[in-house]
Design an enzyme around this catalytic site. Structure first.
Site, PDB file in Angstrom:
ATOM      1  N   CYS A  16      33.926  48.934  50.407  1.00 14.33           N
ATOM      2  CA  CYS A  16      32.911  49.959  50.246  1.00 14.33           C
ATOM      3  C   CYS A  16      32.468  49.989  48.794  1.00 14.33           C
ATOM      4  CB  CYS A  16      33.370  51.354  50.636  1.00 14.33           C
ATOM      5  SG  CYS A  16      33.861  51.514  52.331  1.00 14.33           S
TER       6      CYS A  16
ATOM      7  N   ARG B 258      31.266  44.178  48.876  1.00 13.71           N
ATOM      8  CA  ARG B 258      32.401  45.068  49.130  1.00 13.71           C
ATOM      9  C   ARG B 258      32.395  45.627  50.547  1.00 13.71           C
ATOM     10  NH1 ARG B 258      34.715  46.736  44.309  1.00 13.71           N
ATOM     11  NH2 ARG B 258      35.685  48.480  45.365  1.00 13.71           N
TER      12      ARG B 258
ATOM     13  N   ASN C 135      35.117  55.665  48.889  1.00 13.58           N
ATOM     14  CA  ASN C 135      35.755  54.362  49.064  1.00 13.58           C
ATOM     15  C   ASN C 135      37.261  54.623  49.061  1.00 13.58           C
ATOM     16  OD1 ASN C 135      36.204  51.606  46.696  1.00 13.58           O
ATOM     17  ND2 ASN C 135      36.708  51.718  48.829  1.00 13.58           N
ATOM     18  N   GLY C 136      37.943  54.206  50.121  1.00  9.00           N
ATOM     19  CA  GLY C 136      39.392  54.463  50.204  1.00  9.00           C
ATOM     20  C   GLY C 136      39.744  55.002  51.579  1.00  9.00           C
TER      21      GLY C 136
ATOM     22  N   GLU D 153      44.013  26.563  51.833  1.00 14.70           N
ATOM     23  CA  GLU D 153      42.772  27.106  51.288  1.00 14.70           C
ATOM     24  C   GLU D 153      41.545  26.517  52.008  1.00 14.70           C
ATOM     25  OE1 GLU D 153      41.957  29.517  49.595  1.00 14.70           O
ATOM     26  OE2 GLU D 153      40.013  29.087  48.726  1.00 14.70           O
TER      27      GLU D 153
ATOM     28  N   LYS E 233      38.865  28.802  53.994  1.00 12.58           N
ATOM     29  CA  LYS E 233      37.423  28.799  53.693  1.00 12.58           C
ATOM     30  C   LYS E 233      36.616  28.624  54.972  1.00 12.58           C
ATOM     31  CE  LYS E 233      37.235  30.203  50.662  1.00 12.58           C
ATOM     32  NZ  LYS E 233      38.310  30.642  49.882  1.00 12.58           N
TER      33      LYS E 233
ATOM     34  N   HIS F   4      56.169  19.562  64.011  1.00  6.86           N
ATOM     35  CA  HIS F   4      56.923  20.649  64.645  1.00  6.86           C
ATOM     36  C   HIS F   4      56.006  21.625  65.367  1.00  6.86           C
ATOM     37  CE1 HIS F   4      60.506  19.135  62.708  1.00  6.86           C
ATOM     38  NE2 HIS F   4      59.779  19.001  61.611  1.00  6.86           N
TER      39      HIS F   4
ATOM     40  N   LYS G 268      34.921  41.462  49.896  1.00  3.17           N
ATOM     41  CA  LYS G 268      35.467  40.709  48.775  1.00  3.17           C
ATOM     42  C   LYS G 268      36.622  41.430  48.110  1.00  3.17           C
ATOM     43  CE  LYS G 268      34.407  37.569  45.289  1.00  3.17           C
ATOM     44  NZ  LYS G 268      35.122  36.524  46.015  1.00  3.17           N
TER      45      LYS G 268
HETATM   46  C1  G6P Z   1      39.713  39.229  50.139  1.00  2.00           C
HETATM   47  C2  G6P Z   1      38.668  38.219  49.714  1.00  2.00           C
HETATM   48  C3  G6P Z   1      39.358  36.902  49.332  1.00  2.00           C
HETATM   49  C4  G6P Z   1      40.391  37.144  48.262  1.00  2.00           C
HETATM   50  C5  G6P Z   1      41.397  38.226  48.671  1.00  2.00           C
HETATM   51  C6  G6P Z   1      42.270  38.648  47.496  1.00  2.00           C
HETATM   52  O1  G6P Z   1      40.303  38.834  51.327  1.00  2.00           O
HETATM   53  O2  G6P Z   1      37.735  38.007  50.755  1.00  2.00           O
HETATM   54  O3  G6P Z   1      38.378  36.002  48.865  1.00  2.00           O
HETATM   55  O4  G6P Z   1      41.080  35.953  48.003  1.00  2.00           O
HETATM   56  O5  G6P Z   1      40.700  39.400  49.113  1.00  2.00           O
HETATM   57  O6  G6P Z   1      41.440  39.222  46.536  1.00  2.00           O
HETATM   58  P1  G6P Z   1      41.770  39.280  45.008  1.00  2.00           P
HETATM   59  O7  G6P Z   1      40.579  39.965  44.394  1.00  2.00           O
HETATM   60  O8  G6P Z   1      43.022  40.097  44.858  1.00  2.00           O
HETATM   61  O9  G6P Z   1      41.952  37.903  44.510  1.00  2.00           O
END
Ligand code: G6P
Length: 613
Positions: A2, A27, A99-100, A486, A490, A509, A608
Site C-alpha cells: 500500500c 507497493r 498502510n499496515g 532466482e 523471476k 530425488h 514490491k
Molecule cells: C517482495 C518483492 C521481491 C523482494 C522481496 C523482499 O516479495 O516482490 O522482489 O525480493 O519482497 O524484499 P526486500 O525489499 O526485503 O528485498
C-alpha cells in the site's frame, strides 16, 4: 505494501496525488483513491489501477490544495470499490488512508457496532476513522489531535496513517508504527509519502517518521511529536535520488530498464570501495564494527524473496573466502523459532526496500538477544538501514519493477566485497589472491554489458518458443544453485508459469519424475569446479527427453552439444559467477512475460515492498 501520499500547499493537489500514487503503484495496485477538501471532504476511489482513478478525477474536475491518496494491496477485504481507501467515518467528515494491519480490528469493530456505528467496508482501516470520530465527538475537551492519540492507544498492529478532518481543513495528520512515512518539506508546501519517489520531483528535504511518532502538517509548518505528545526535533535529510532514476527512460517497462542498468548499478555499488591499484577493499559502513565481524562466531543471514537468494550466495562466499560459518534463514521463520542467537553472533539482514516486515522483525529479535545486527539495503533512509548497528548500501538506484533484478546483483556485489574484506583481514586471503579477485571484480560491469548486448536477441527468440510452456525446471550447483532459485522465481513472479529451482544433483530425488519431452530445463552450467558433475546431470535430463536450455561459459563444447539451446557468457571466478549467470535468466523471464501479455512491472497479487507479516 500500500502506498500513501499527501499534499498541502498552493498547487492543484489531485495532480500531485495521482502522480505520486503512480510512483507508488509498485507497493500495491488493486484499488486507489483520494480524499480532498473543497468546502467539505470529497472522496474519489475505486477498484483498479491509479489510471482509472485519474480518469474519474478528471471527469469530476474537483479542485483542491490539500489531499491524501492511497494505492492498495488488499489484506482485509477483497479489492473492490467499497474496500478501497480512503475510508470515512460515519459522518463522512474524517478520511483515513492506511498502510499496515490493525490486528485487533475485529474486537474494536464489534464494540463500535454495539455502540451504534455502521460500517461500510470489510477493511481493518475503517475502524480507525470510526473510532477516531467516536472519541472526537463524545469526549469533552478533546481536540482532533488528542483524539488521534487516544485512538492510536487502542489500536494494536502496524500503521502508516494519513488523516484529514473537514473541520481542520488546513492540515493533514500522519502517524507511523511499522509502516514507512516521509514528510517532504517544500516552500510553502508539504508532501507526505510512503517513500521518496513521489516527493523527489518537488523537494529534496525530507524527514523520516519513526515508529511511535506522529506529525501535524500544514502548508508552511510541521510539528512532529511522539504519540504520547512529546515534541521532537527531527533531522532534515537531503534526498540523493534524482528524478531520472525513477522514470522509464524510453524502456517499455521498469524491469527491462533495470536489467539493462546493471553494468552501471554494479559499478556504482563498487565505486570507491574496491581499489585495483592497492588490492584493497574498504567498506566504510562496516569499518567501525569490522573487529566484531572478524571475531564473530558465525553470521546468520536473514532475508525474504530475491534477497534471500542473494543471502544463499553470501553463504558460499563467506564460507569460501572468509572461512566464517554462515546460516541463511527466511526472516519469517527465524523470528518465530526462538532462535539461538546472541552475543558474539552477527545477524546480517538483506533487503532492497529496507522495509520488509519479517526482515525488520528478525533484526529486532536478534538485536534484543544481544547479536550485532548488520544490514545490506538499497533504500537510503529505510527503516532497516536505520535500525541496524552498521551496514552497506547497495547504491543500485531506485528499483521500481516488482521483480527484483539490479538489487539482486548489487546485493551479491556487496556480499562479495564483504567476504573479500573479511577474508583479507582474517589473513585467509593473501595479497596476490586479493589482487586477482579485485581485478576480476572490476571487470564484471563490462562482462554484464557484453552479455546484455550479445544474448538479448537470442533470448527473445528462445522466449517465443517457450512462451506457453506450463512448467519450467531450473538447475544449478554451488554458487549457481541460488541462481536457479532466482531464475525460477523471476519466471513465476511475472509470467505466472510454474517453475522450480533445484540443486542439480538433488533433481534425482523427485523433480526428475516431472521430466518429459514437454519440460524445459534451464541448466546453469557456468562454474569450473562443478562442470563435470553438471554435465552428468544434463545427460540425466537428456536421457528423459527434457528440453535443455543451458547458460554456459564461452567454449564449453560438451554442454553445447547436449543442449537444445545455449547462451554463452564470459568466464569469471566461480564465486562471481551469479553476477553473470542471472542476467540471461532475468531476460528470459521478462520476454516470456511480455509474450504472454502479463503486466511485467505490476504482476498480479504481488507488491514490491511487503510491509505486512
Ligand atoms: C517482495 C518483492 C521481491 C523482494 C522481496 C523482499 O516479495 O516482490 O522482489 O525480493 O519482497 O524484499 P526486500 O525489499 O526485503 O528485498
Amino acid at each position: 505494501m500500500c502506498g500513501i501520499v499527501g499534499y498541502v500547499g498552493d498547487r492543484e493537489a489531485t495532480e500531485i496525488l495521482v502522480k505520486g500514487l503512480k510512483r507508488l503503484e509498485y507497493r500495491g495496485y488493486d484499488s486507489a483513491g483520494v480524499a480532498l477538501i473543497n468546502h467539505g471532504l470529497v472522496v474519489q476511489k475505486g477498484k483498479g489501477k491509479v489510471i482509472a482513478l485519474e480518469k474519474a478525477l478528471k471527469a469530476d474536475g474537483v479542485k483542491s490544495n490539500i489531499g491524501i491518496g492511497h494505492t492498495r494491496w488488499a489484506t482485509h477485504g477483497e479489492p473492490n470499490d467499497v474496500n478501497s481507501h480512503p475510508h470515512l467515518s460515519e459522518s463522512g467528515k474524517i478520511a483515513v488512508v492506511h498502510n499496515g494491519i490493525i490486528e485487533n480490528y475485529n474486537t474494536l469493530k464489534k464494540q463500535l457496532i454495539e455502540r451504534g456505528r455502521t460500517f461500510q467496508s470489510q477493511t481493518d482501516t475503517e475502524i480507525v476513522a470510526q473510532l477516531l470520530e467516536e472519541i472526537y465527538t463524545t469526549s469533552k475537551g478533546v481536540n482532533f489531535e488528542q483524539a488521534i492519540r487516544l485512538a492510536l492507544k487502542q489500536i494494536v498492529g502496524t500503521y502508516g496513517l494519513a488523516i484529514m478532518n473537514e473541520e481542520t481543513p488546513d492540515r493533514i495528520f500522519i502517524a507511523r508504527k511499522g509502516s514507512p512515512l516521509l514528510l517532504g518539506i517544500g516552500e510553502d508546501e508539504m508532501f507526505i509519502a510512503s517513500d521518496a519517489s513521489p516527493i523527489v520531483e518537488y523537494t529534496n528535504k525530507v524527514i523520516y517518521l519513526d515508529d511511535g511518532e506522529m506529525a501535524i502538517v500544514t502548508r508552511d509548518s510541521y510539528k512532529v511529536k511522539t504519540i504520547d505528545d512529546y515534541p521532537l526535533t527531527k533531522e532534515v535529510h537531503e534526498l540523493a535520488i534524482s528524478l531520472d532514476a525513477i522514470e522509464k527512460a524510453g524502456y517499455p517497462h521498469f524491469m527491462l530498464k533495470e536489467i539493462f542498468e546493471q553494468p552501471r548499478s554494479i559499478a556504482d555499488c563498487m565505486r570507491g570501495r574496491i581499489n585495483p591499484d592497492t588490492g584493497k577493499i574498504v567498506l566504510g559502513g562496516i569499518e567501525d564494527v569490522i573487529d566484531e565481524l572478524i571475531h564473530a562466531k558465525r553470521i546468520v543471514i536473514a532475508a525474504c524473496g530475491t534477497s534471500w537468494h542473494s543471502a544463499l550466495v553470501g553463504e558460499y562466499l563467506f564460507e569460501q573466502l572468509a572461512k566464517t560459518p554462515v546460516e541463511v534463514e527466511y526472516a519469517s521463520e527465524f523470528r518465530y523459532r526462538d532462535p539461538l542467537i546472541g552475543k558474539g553472533d552477527v545477524l546480517l539482514v538483506i533487503s532492497q526496500s529496507g522495509e520488509t516486515a519479517d526482515t525488520l522483525a528478525a533484526l529486532r529479535e536478534a538485536k534484543a538477544r544481544g547479536a550485532m545486527v548488520l544490514g545490506i539495503c538499497n533504500v537510503v533512509g529505510s527503516t532497516i538501514s536505520r535500525e541496524t548497528d552498521a551496514g552497506v548500501f547497495t547504491h543500485a538506484g531506485p528499483e521500481i519493477g516488482v521483480a527484483s533484478t539490479k538489487a539482486f546483483t548489487a546485493q551479491v556485489v556487496v556480499l562479495i566485497m564483504m567476504a573479500l574484506e573479511l577474508g583479507q583481514r582474517k589473513g585467509i586471503l593473501s595479497q596476490s589472491e586479493m589482487n586477482k579477485y579485485i581485478k576480476e571484480l572490476s571487470k564484471i560491469p563490462s562482462k554484464v554489458e557484453y552479455i546484455l548486448e550479445h544474448t538479448d536477441e537470442a533470448i527473445q527468440k528462445m522466449a517465443s518458443l517457450f512462451t506457453y510452456a506450463p512448467n519450467f525446471l531450473y538447475l544449478g550447483r554451488s554458487y549457481n544453485f541460488p541462481v536457479a532459485l532466482e531464475g525460477a522465481l523471476k519466471l513465476k513472479e511475472i509470467s505466472y508459469i510454474h517453475a522450480e529451482g533445484y540443486p542439480a544433483a538433488e533433481m534425482k530425488h523427485g523433480p526428475i519424475a516431472l521430466i518429459d519431452e514437454m519440460m524445459p530445463v534451464v541448466v546453469i552450467a557456468a562454474t569450473d569446479h562443478t562442470n563435470d558433475k553438471m554435465i552428468s546431470n544434463i545427460e540425466e535430463v537428456k536421457a528423459r527427453k527434457g528440453r535443455i536450455i543451458s547458460i554456459m561459459n564461452d567454449d564449453n563444447p560438451e554442454v553445447e552439444q547436449l543442449s537444445e539451446f545455449h547462451i554463452s557468457i564470459p568466464t569469471t571466478a566461480d564465486c562471481f559467477s551469479p553476477l553473470l549467470t542471472v542476467i540471461p535468466l532475468q531476460l528470459l523471464s521478462y520476454y516470456i512475460a511480455v509474450n504472454r501479455g502479463c503486466h511485467v512491472d505490476q504482476p498480479r497479487n504481488l507488491a514490491k515492498s511487503v510491509t505486512v507479516e
